[in-house]
Write a protein that holds these residues in place. Structure first.
Motif, PDB file in Angstrom:
ATOM      1  N   LEU A 160      -0.199   3.381  -8.420  1.00 13.23           N
ATOM      2  CA  LEU A 160      -1.580   3.177  -7.838  1.00 13.23           C
ATOM      3  C   LEU A 160      -2.606   2.303  -8.070  1.00 13.23           C
ATOM      4  O   LEU A 160      -3.756   2.055  -7.415  1.00 13.23           O
ATOM      5  CB  LEU A 160      -2.074   4.259  -7.337  1.00 13.23           C
ATOM      6  N   ALA A 161      -2.239   1.680  -9.168  1.00 15.42           N
ATOM      7  CA  ALA A 161      -2.931   1.208  -9.832  1.00 15.42           C
ATOM      8  C   ALA A 161      -3.760  -0.647  -8.788  1.00 15.42           C
ATOM      9  O   ALA A 161      -2.917  -1.042  -8.375  1.00 15.42           O
ATOM     10  CB  ALA A 161      -2.795   0.249 -11.298  1.00 15.42           C
ATOM     11  N   GLY A 162      -5.096  -0.571  -9.547  1.00 18.61           N
ATOM     12  CA  GLY A 162      -5.351  -1.739  -8.225  1.00 18.61           C
ATOM     13  C   GLY A 162      -5.657  -1.754  -7.212  1.00 18.61           C
ATOM     14  O   GLY A 162      -6.157  -2.438  -5.990  1.00 18.61           O
ATOM     15  N   LEU A 163      -5.305  -0.366  -6.197  1.00 21.58           N
ATOM     16  CA  LEU A 163      -5.708  -0.409  -5.251  1.00 21.58           C
ATOM     17  C   LEU A 163      -7.292   0.623  -4.586  1.00 21.58           C
ATOM     18  O   LEU A 163      -7.535   1.211  -5.224  1.00 21.58           O
ATOM     19  CB  LEU A 163      -4.293   0.688  -4.403  1.00 21.58           C
ATOM     20  N   SER A 164      -7.525   0.563  -3.921  1.00 22.30           N
ATOM     21  CA  SER A 164      -8.531   0.630  -2.924  1.00 22.30           C
ATOM     22  C   SER A 164      -8.856   2.216  -3.153  1.00 22.30           C
ATOM     23  O   SER A 164      -6.662   2.621  -2.315  1.00 22.30           O
ATOM     24  CB  SER A 164      -9.315   0.264  -1.882  1.00 22.30           C
ATOM     25  N   THR A 176     -20.145   7.452  -2.530  1.00 23.96           N
ATOM     26  CA  THR A 176     -19.484   6.216  -2.123  1.00 23.96           C
ATOM     27  C   THR A 176     -18.175   6.975  -1.296  1.00 23.96           C
ATOM     28  O   THR A 176     -17.298   7.753  -2.074  1.00 23.96           O
ATOM     29  CB  THR A 176     -19.138   4.996  -1.682  1.00 23.96           C
ATOM     30  N   ASP A 177     -17.719   6.574  -0.362  1.00 23.48           N
ATOM     31  CA  ASP A 177     -16.126   6.674  -0.373  1.00 23.48           C
ATOM     32  C   ASP A 177     -15.025   6.576  -1.075  1.00 23.48           C
ATOM     33  O   ASP A 177     -13.771   6.928  -1.299  1.00 23.48           O
ATOM     34  CB  ASP A 177     -15.106   5.743   1.146  1.00 23.48           C
ATOM     35  N   GLU A 178     -15.265   4.932  -1.673  1.00 26.15           N
ATOM     36  CA  GLU A 178     -14.784   4.111  -2.608  1.00 26.15           C
ATOM     37  C   GLU A 178     -14.705   5.563  -3.497  1.00 26.15           C
ATOM     38  O   GLU A 178     -13.438   5.708  -4.478  1.00 26.15           O
ATOM     39  CB  GLU A 178     -15.049   3.695  -3.221  1.00 26.15           C
ATOM     40  N   ILE A 217      -4.210   6.572  -0.444  1.00 27.12           N
ATOM     41  CA  ILE A 217      -4.184   7.157   1.076  1.00 27.12           C
ATOM     42  C   ILE A 217      -2.717   6.745   0.833  1.00 27.12           C
ATOM     43  O   ILE A 217      -1.842   7.757   1.350  1.00 27.12           O
ATOM     44  CB  ILE A 217      -5.088   7.616   1.226  1.00 27.12           C
ATOM     45  N   ALA A 218      -2.980   5.475   1.658  1.00 25.60           N
ATOM     46  CA  ALA A 218      -1.402   5.306   2.134  1.00 25.60           C
ATOM     47  C   ALA A 218      -0.491   4.858   1.918  1.00 25.60           C
ATOM     48  O   ALA A 218       0.795   5.767   1.905  1.00 25.60           O
ATOM     49  CB  ALA A 218      -1.498   3.557   3.139  1.00 25.60           C
ATOM     50  N   ARG A 219      -0.685   4.638   0.221  1.00 30.02           N
ATOM     51  CA  ARG A 219       0.324   4.691  -0.842  1.00 30.02           C
ATOM     52  C   ARG A 219       1.049   5.820  -0.776  1.00 30.02           C
ATOM     53  O   ARG A 219       2.762   5.948  -0.985  1.00 30.02           O
ATOM     54  CB  ARG A 219      -0.026   3.619  -1.532  1.00 30.02           C
ATOM     55  N   LEU A 254      -6.686  14.839  -6.748  1.00 32.03           N
ATOM     56  CA  LEU A 254      -6.066  14.200  -7.524  1.00 32.03           C
ATOM     57  C   LEU A 254      -6.215  12.889  -8.235  1.00 32.03           C
ATOM     58  O   LEU A 254      -7.312  12.632  -7.656  1.00 32.03           O
ATOM     59  CB  LEU A 254      -4.720  13.434  -5.968  1.00 32.03           C
ATOM     60  N   ASN A 255      -5.847  13.063  -8.772  1.00 31.56           N
ATOM     61  CA  ASN A 255      -6.201  12.084 -10.032  1.00 31.56           C
ATOM     62  C   ASN A 255      -5.317  10.742 -10.128  1.00 31.56           C
ATOM     63  O   ASN A 255      -3.746  10.855 -10.247  1.00 31.56           O
ATOM     64  CB  ASN A 255      -5.381  12.313 -11.875  1.00 31.56           C
ATOM     65  N   ALA A 256      -5.890  10.062  -9.306  1.00 26.36           N
ATOM     66  CA  ALA A 256      -5.224   8.853  -8.895  1.00 26.36           C
ATOM     67  C   ALA A 256      -5.206   7.995  -9.822  1.00 26.36           C
ATOM     68  O   ALA A 256      -4.863   6.256  -9.316  1.00 26.36           O
ATOM     69  CB  ALA A 256      -5.274   8.409  -7.632  1.00 26.36           C
ATOM     70  N   ASP A 257      -4.672   8.275 -10.540  1.00 29.15           N
ATOM     71  CA  ASP A 257      -4.486   6.595 -11.834  1.00 29.15           C
ATOM     72  C   ASP A 257      -3.206   6.644 -12.199  1.00 29.15           C
ATOM     73  O   ASP A 257      -2.551   6.093 -13.149  1.00 29.15           O
ATOM     74  CB  ASP A 257      -6.051   6.794 -13.420  1.00 29.15           C
ATOM     75  N   ASP A 258      -2.625   7.029 -11.283  1.00 31.32           N
ATOM     76  CA  ASP A 258      -0.916   6.675 -11.592  1.00 31.32           C
ATOM     77  C   ASP A 258      -0.730   5.029 -11.597  1.00 31.32           C
ATOM     78  O   ASP A 258      -1.246   4.374 -10.408  1.00 31.32           O
ATOM     79  CB  ASP A 258       0.083   7.559 -10.654  1.00 31.32           C
ATOM     80  N   ALA A 259       0.579   4.446 -12.354  1.00 24.58           N
ATOM     81  CA  ALA A 259       0.607   3.204 -12.295  1.00 24.58           C
ATOM     82  C   ALA A 259       1.217   2.376 -11.178  1.00 24.58           C
ATOM     83  O   ALA A 259       0.749   1.750 -10.932  1.00 24.58           O
ATOM     84  CB  ALA A 259       1.720   3.228 -13.504  1.00 24.58           C
TER      85      ALA A 259
END
Ligand SMILES: [Zn+2]
Length: 69
Positions: A28-32, A2-4, A37-39, A21-26
């Motif tokens: 970015l937590a809890g974001l879709s 899935t895209d997610e 990406i927007a953040r 990108l490893n997007a588990d930065d604090a």
């Protein structure tokens, strides 16, 4: 897949630098995925970008150019 669950990719159109990108930065937590990406794009446009491009001479400038996708 899935895209997610697709990894977010950083791409530099100037030098071709590309990184998954490893997007588990604090921050970015809890974001879709879309919200992350927007953040990240907001961070990139700020004075403290998430990423700078290793392949480009001007890190500050390249940060604003990097594509987040
Ligand atoms: Zn670059």
């Amino acid at each position: 897949m899935t895209d997610e669950s697709k990894p977010i990719e950083v791409y530099c159109p100037i030098c071709g630098f590309k990184e998954t990108l490893n997007a588990d930065d604090a921050r970015l937590a809890g974001l879709s995925r879309e919200e992350k990406i927007a953040r990240i794009r907001e961070f990139q446009a700020s004075d403290e970008p998430f990423f700078t491009c290793d392949g480009c001479d001007s890190e500050k400038e390249s940060a604003k150019i990097l594509e987040i996708r």
